[in-house]
Design a protein around this motif. Structure first.
Motif, short mmCIF file in Angstrom:
data_model
loop_
_atom_site.label_atom_id
_atom_site.label_comp_id
_atom_site.label_asym_id
_atom_site.label_seq_id
_atom_site.Cartn_x
_atom_site.Cartn_y
_atom_site.Cartn_z
N HIS A 16 3.11 -6.01 72.42
CA HIS A 16 4.27 -6.76 72.92
C HIS A 16 4.83 -6.11 74.18
O HIS A 16 5.17 -6.80 75.16
CB HIS A 16 5.34 -6.86 71.84
N ALA A 17 4.95 -4.78 74.20
CA ALA A 17 5.48 -4.07 75.37
C ALA A 17 4.58 -4.26 76.58
O ALA A 17 5.07 -4.41 77.70
CB ALA A 17 5.63 -2.57 75.06
N ARG A 18 3.28 -4.28 76.36
CA ARG A 18 2.34 -4.46 77.47
C ARG A 18 2.49 -5.84 78.10
O ARG A 18 2.29 -6.00 79.30
CB ARG A 18 0.91 -4.26 76.98
N ASP A 19 2.86 -6.84 77.29
CA ASP A 19 3.01 -8.21 77.78
C ASP A 19 4.41 -8.54 78.28
O ASP A 19 4.61 -9.48 79.04
CB ASP A 19 2.64 -9.22 76.69
N ALA A 20 5.41 -7.77 77.83
CA ALA A 20 6.81 -8.07 78.15
C ALA A 20 7.15 -7.67 79.59
O ALA A 20 6.68 -6.64 80.08
CB ALA A 20 7.73 -7.32 77.18
N SER A 21 7.98 -8.47 80.24
CA SER A 21 8.40 -8.15 81.60
C SER A 21 9.20 -6.84 81.64
O SER A 21 9.18 -6.12 82.64
CB SER A 21 9.22 -9.29 82.20
N SER A 22 9.88 -6.51 80.56
CA SER A 22 10.66 -5.26 80.49
C SER A 22 9.78 -4.04 80.26
O SER A 22 10.23 -2.91 80.46
CB SER A 22 11.68 -5.36 79.35
N GLY A 23 8.56 -4.27 79.78
CA GLY A 23 7.67 -3.15 79.49
C GLY A 23 8.03 -2.39 78.24
O GLY A 23 7.60 -1.26 78.04
N ARG A 24 8.80 -3.01 77.36
CA ARG A 24 9.21 -2.34 76.12
C ARG A 24 9.34 -3.30 74.96
O ARG A 24 9.47 -4.51 75.15
CB ARG A 24 10.50 -1.56 76.32
N SER A 25 9.33 -2.74 73.77
CA SER A 25 9.51 -3.50 72.54
C SER A 25 10.06 -2.53 71.50
O SER A 25 9.69 -1.35 71.50
CB SER A 25 8.18 -4.09 72.07
N ALA A 26 10.96 -2.99 70.64
CA ALA A 26 11.58 -2.08 69.67
C ALA A 26 11.95 -2.82 68.39
O ALA A 26 12.13 -4.04 68.39
CB ALA A 26 12.83 -1.44 70.26
N GLU A 27 12.05 -2.05 67.32
CA GLU A 27 12.46 -2.59 66.02
C GLU A 27 13.09 -1.47 65.21
O GLU A 27 12.54 -0.37 65.12
CB GLU A 27 11.23 -3.13 65.28
N THR A 28 14.24 -1.74 64.62
CA THR A 28 14.83 -0.80 63.67
C THR A 28 14.04 -0.93 62.38
O THR A 28 14.02 -2.00 61.78
CB THR A 28 16.32 -1.09 63.44
N VAL A 29 13.39 0.16 61.97
CA VAL A 29 12.57 0.10 60.76
C VAL A 29 13.33 0.58 59.53
O VAL A 29 12.94 0.30 58.41
CB VAL A 29 11.24 0.89 60.92
N TYR A 30 14.42 1.31 59.75
CA TYR A 30 15.28 1.71 58.64
C TYR A 30 16.69 1.93 59.16
O TYR A 30 16.90 2.46 60.25
CB TYR A 30 14.80 3.00 57.96
N GLY A 31 17.66 1.57 58.34
CA GLY A 31 19.05 1.85 58.65
C GLY A 31 19.68 0.79 59.52
O GLY A 31 19.24 -0.34 59.56
N GLY A 32 20.71 1.18 60.18
CA GLY A 32 21.49 0.27 61.01
C GLY A 32 22.93 0.71 61.01
O GLY A 32 23.25 1.85 60.69
N HIS A 33 23.81 -0.21 61.35
CA HIS A 33 25.23 0.13 61.50
C HIS A 33 25.89 0.60 60.20
O HIS A 33 26.82 1.39 60.24
CB HIS A 33 25.99 -1.06 62.08
N ALA A 34 25.40 0.14 59.06
CA ALA A 34 26.03 0.51 57.79
C ALA A 34 25.42 1.77 57.18
O ALA A 34 25.80 2.17 56.09
CB ALA A 34 25.90 -0.66 56.81
N HIS A 35 24.48 2.41 57.86
CA HIS A 35 23.79 3.59 57.33
C HIS A 35 24.04 4.81 58.22
O HIS A 35 24.32 4.69 59.41
CB HIS A 35 22.28 3.34 57.28
N VAL A 36 23.90 5.98 57.63
CA VAL A 36 24.00 7.22 58.39
C VAL A 36 22.70 7.45 59.16
O VAL A 36 22.71 7.86 60.30
CB VAL A 36 24.28 8.42 57.45
#
Length: 115
Positions: A16-36
């Protein structure tokens, strides 16, 4: 319990990053705002940066694929696939020297409870 294949996520996000105009791709795989604890998989095409930002919490960068350089206060550290870099406090930036995928792990600071 939750199980995810980091190998499959690396492949997916690097493509996805190779194809994206931004050159990046990301995903939160664990946690988030409600987690430490928060773990984010970030794929960067060679030459892309994660701009300078303040690191106020404990954090590590695990290089899952490729090569990166972490810079902080004039010092820099190279990381290759399999390396784990402890991020120093202060202003940090990260550059993908070649197509790379990292797992950024951050333990957020928790404000003390009011009495």
């Amino acid at each position: 319990m939750q199980k995810k294949s980091l190998t499959a996520l690396v492949r997916h996000h690097l493509n996805h990053a190779r194809d994206a105009s931004s050159g990046r791709s990301a995903e939160t795989v664990y946690g988030g705002h409600a987690h430490v604890l928060r773990q984010t998989l970030i794929a960067l095409r060679a030459g892309q940066h994660l701009g300078e930002h303040d690191n106020l919490a404990e954090a590590t960068v695990q290089v899952l694929e490729g090569r990166v350089v972490l810079t902080s206060d004039g010092a820099s550290w190279s990381g290759w696939r399999g390396d784990l870099i402890t991020m120093p406090p202060g202003r940090n930036s990260l550059e993908a020297v070649e197509d790379a995928v990292i797992l950024l792990t951050v333990a957020k600071l928790i404000a003390p409870a009011a009495s």
